[in-house]
Design an enzyme around this catalytic site. Structure first.
Site, PDB file in Angstrom:
ATOM      1  N   GLU A 150       0.824  -1.234   0.018  1.00  0.00           N
ATOM      2  CA  GLU A 150       0.039  -0.053  -0.005  1.00  0.00           C
ATOM      3  C   GLU A 150       0.902   1.154  -0.049  1.00  0.00           C
ATOM      4  O   GLU A 150       0.622   2.139  -0.700  1.00  0.00           O
ATOM      5  CB  GLU A 150      -0.949  -0.006   1.288  1.00  0.00           C
ATOM      6  CG  GLU A 150      -2.342  -0.947   1.079  1.00  0.00           C
ATOM      7  CD  GLU A 150      -3.004  -0.422  -0.159  1.00  0.00           C
ATOM      8  OE1 GLU A 150      -2.944   0.684  -0.403  1.00  0.00           O
ATOM      9  OE2 GLU A 150      -3.725  -1.581  -0.783  1.00  0.00           O
ATOM     10  N   TYR A 195      -6.163   6.606   4.922  1.00  0.00           N
ATOM     11  CA  TYR A 195      -6.415   5.510   3.595  1.00  0.00           C
ATOM     12  C   TYR A 195      -5.329   4.245   3.952  1.00  0.00           C
ATOM     13  O   TYR A 195      -6.064   3.268   3.609  1.00  0.00           O
ATOM     14  CB  TYR A 195      -5.702   6.385   2.343  1.00  0.00           C
ATOM     15  CG  TYR A 195      -5.572   5.282   1.282  1.00  0.00           C
ATOM     16  CD1 TYR A 195      -6.937   4.582   0.623  1.00  0.00           C
ATOM     17  CD2 TYR A 195      -4.278   4.673   1.135  1.00  0.00           C
ATOM     18  CE1 TYR A 195      -6.675   3.570  -0.197  1.00  0.00           C
ATOM     19  CE2 TYR A 195      -4.137   3.506   0.075  1.00  0.00           C
ATOM     20  CZ  TYR A 195      -5.351   3.060  -0.404  1.00  0.00           C
ATOM     21  OH  TYR A 195      -5.222   2.159  -1.314  1.00  0.00           O
ATOM     22  N   ASP A 230      -8.720   6.915  -1.869  1.00  0.00           N
ATOM     23  CA  ASP A 230      -7.568   7.383  -2.498  1.00  0.00           C
ATOM     24  C   ASP A 230      -8.187   8.172  -3.824  1.00  0.00           C
ATOM     25  O   ASP A 230      -9.582   8.327  -4.186  1.00  0.00           O
ATOM     26  CB  ASP A 230      -6.523   6.494  -2.755  1.00  0.00           C
ATOM     27  CG  ASP A 230      -7.143   5.305  -3.628  1.00  0.00           C
ATOM     28  OD1 ASP A 230      -8.280   5.273  -4.007  1.00  0.00           O
ATOM     29  OD2 ASP A 230      -6.179   4.463  -3.980  1.00  0.00           O
TER      30      ASP A 230
END
Ligand code: SF4
Length: 374
Positions: free
Chosen positions: A48, A131, A149
């Site tokens: 991520e 996020y 996002d």
């Protein structure tokens, strides 16, 4: 049905059937990505963070190399920073790599080298925002934590026909609510699992379906509404207005900046310097360079004046152009053979041979210069 321009209408109720459509589509269409074959929270975390600002195909070899060398939080915590930066070289935004290691050290010292399993607790760690925390919590722990996002913003503003600046307080808050409503609705639903996704839970699949739809179907330009699984529920898609959303603020005008870099050579060795810790790109290596106060100045004369060397010896290499945030930068590069180790005006830190050049972590622009020397 929610009408274009009405945030409240879009919020309540969640357009019926959206969650099952997304889950079914994702089960059948998910790309086989290496980090989707694991539920290891650490591996998901690394993917991520690497994926922020970077495309999937670029990230794959980086992620594989990283996991090969730092397979867990403890190995990352114990690694020399120089090596961490080297494995990140080329991905840019190096504070991400430093924050990963900072967080790993904290976790190794306080939590036995394990990530917490809730988004709230993850957000206490350096470099983990809402996020990233939501992504790790949902993908690795199947928590109903929302994510938002660029891809998800695009998908949600289009589906709900939401005008306004998605970074603005009101719309941003609404988008988080919408994202949360979807993942909460997915929680506990039965999902079709197969192949890569055989261990993914519904929260993981719902969040990943939004990211995947934004990445592969609902593209910024020319979205493929004709093959979109949620077209029937999409306000912007049905009215042919997809590209009108999201309505981002106009970008700041790009600023041109010009630098001059000098490759000082002594036989096979070249002079390189390490950027000071704590500053921009701190700890990374580069060729001696300076920014030109006047971008229209003659780069060769500026380099000669700055190094104290005769301009006749300067051989021009191909300039390097790169863009970071709103800066468009050009680096004029000169190579010059020298017979001495000392130069007025240049603070050199080491003479590096080709093997050392390969081993050191360079900023992206200066790695490109180094490649031109090979
Ligand atoms: Fe995006 Fe078009 Fe699908 Fe709407 S219908 S979500 S605009 S691809």
């Amino acid at each position: 049905m929610a009408r274009s321009g009405s945030i409240e209408a879009a919020l309540s109720p969640t357009p019926g059937g959206l969650v099952p459509l997304l889950l079914d589509w994702f089960a059948a269409n998910a790309r086989d990505l290496p980090w989707r074959r694991t539920l290891d929270p650490y591996a998901v975390w690394i993917s991520e963070v690497m994926l922020q600002q970077t495309q999937v195909k670029t990230v794959i070899p980086y992620w594989e190399r990283w996991l090969g060398e730092f397979p867990d939080i403890r190995s990352l915590a114990d690694a020399p920073e120089e090596r961490v930066l080297k494995l990140w070289e080329g991905l840019g935004y190096y504070s991400r790599a430093r924050n990963l290691q900072k967080a790993a050290k904290l976790l190794a010292g306080t939590r036995g080298g394990r990530l917490p399993d809730t988004a709230d607790a993850m957000m206490d760690l350096p470099g983990i925002g809402r996020y990233t925390a939501g992504a790790i919590a949902s993908i690795a722990f199947d928590r109903p934590s929302p994510i938002l996002d660029g891809n998800v913003v695009r998908v949600l503003t289009r589906i709900h026909g939401l005008p306004g600046d998605p970074k603005g307080k009101e719309l941003n808050g609404r988008l988080w609510q919408l994202a949360e409503a979807l993942v909460v609705e997915a929680s506990g639903l039965p999902v079709r699992r197969s192949g890569t996704l055989r261990s993914a839970g519904p929260c993981s699949m719902l969040n990943q379906s939004l990211m995947e739809l934004g990445a592969t179907v609902c593209a910024p330009r020319t979205p493929r509404c004709a093959v979109c699984p949620v077209a029937v529920r999409c306000i912007a898609g049905r009215s042919g207005r997809a590209e009108e959303f999201p309505q981002a603020k106009a970008r700041a005008v790009a600023t041109e900046r010009r630098f001059v870099a000098v490759v000082l050579s002594r036989g096979k060795k070249v002079l390189v310097r390490q950027r000071p810790a704590g500053g921009v790109n701190g700890g990374l290596w580069e060729f001696p360079n300076e920014e030109l106060a006047d971008p229209r100045a003659d780069a060769r004369s500026a380099a000669a004046a700055w190094t104290g060397l005769a301009p006749q010896g300067f051989v021009a290499l191909q300039p390097v152009k790169h863009t970071i945030t709103r800066y468009r930068m050009t680096v004029d590069v000169f190579r010059v053979e020298v017979g001495t180790k000392k130069f007025p005006g240049v603070i050199g830190t080491t003479w590096a041979d080709p093997d050392e050049l390969e081993r050191l972590a360079f900023t992206s622009a200066h790695r490109r210069i180094a490649r031109r020397l090979a």
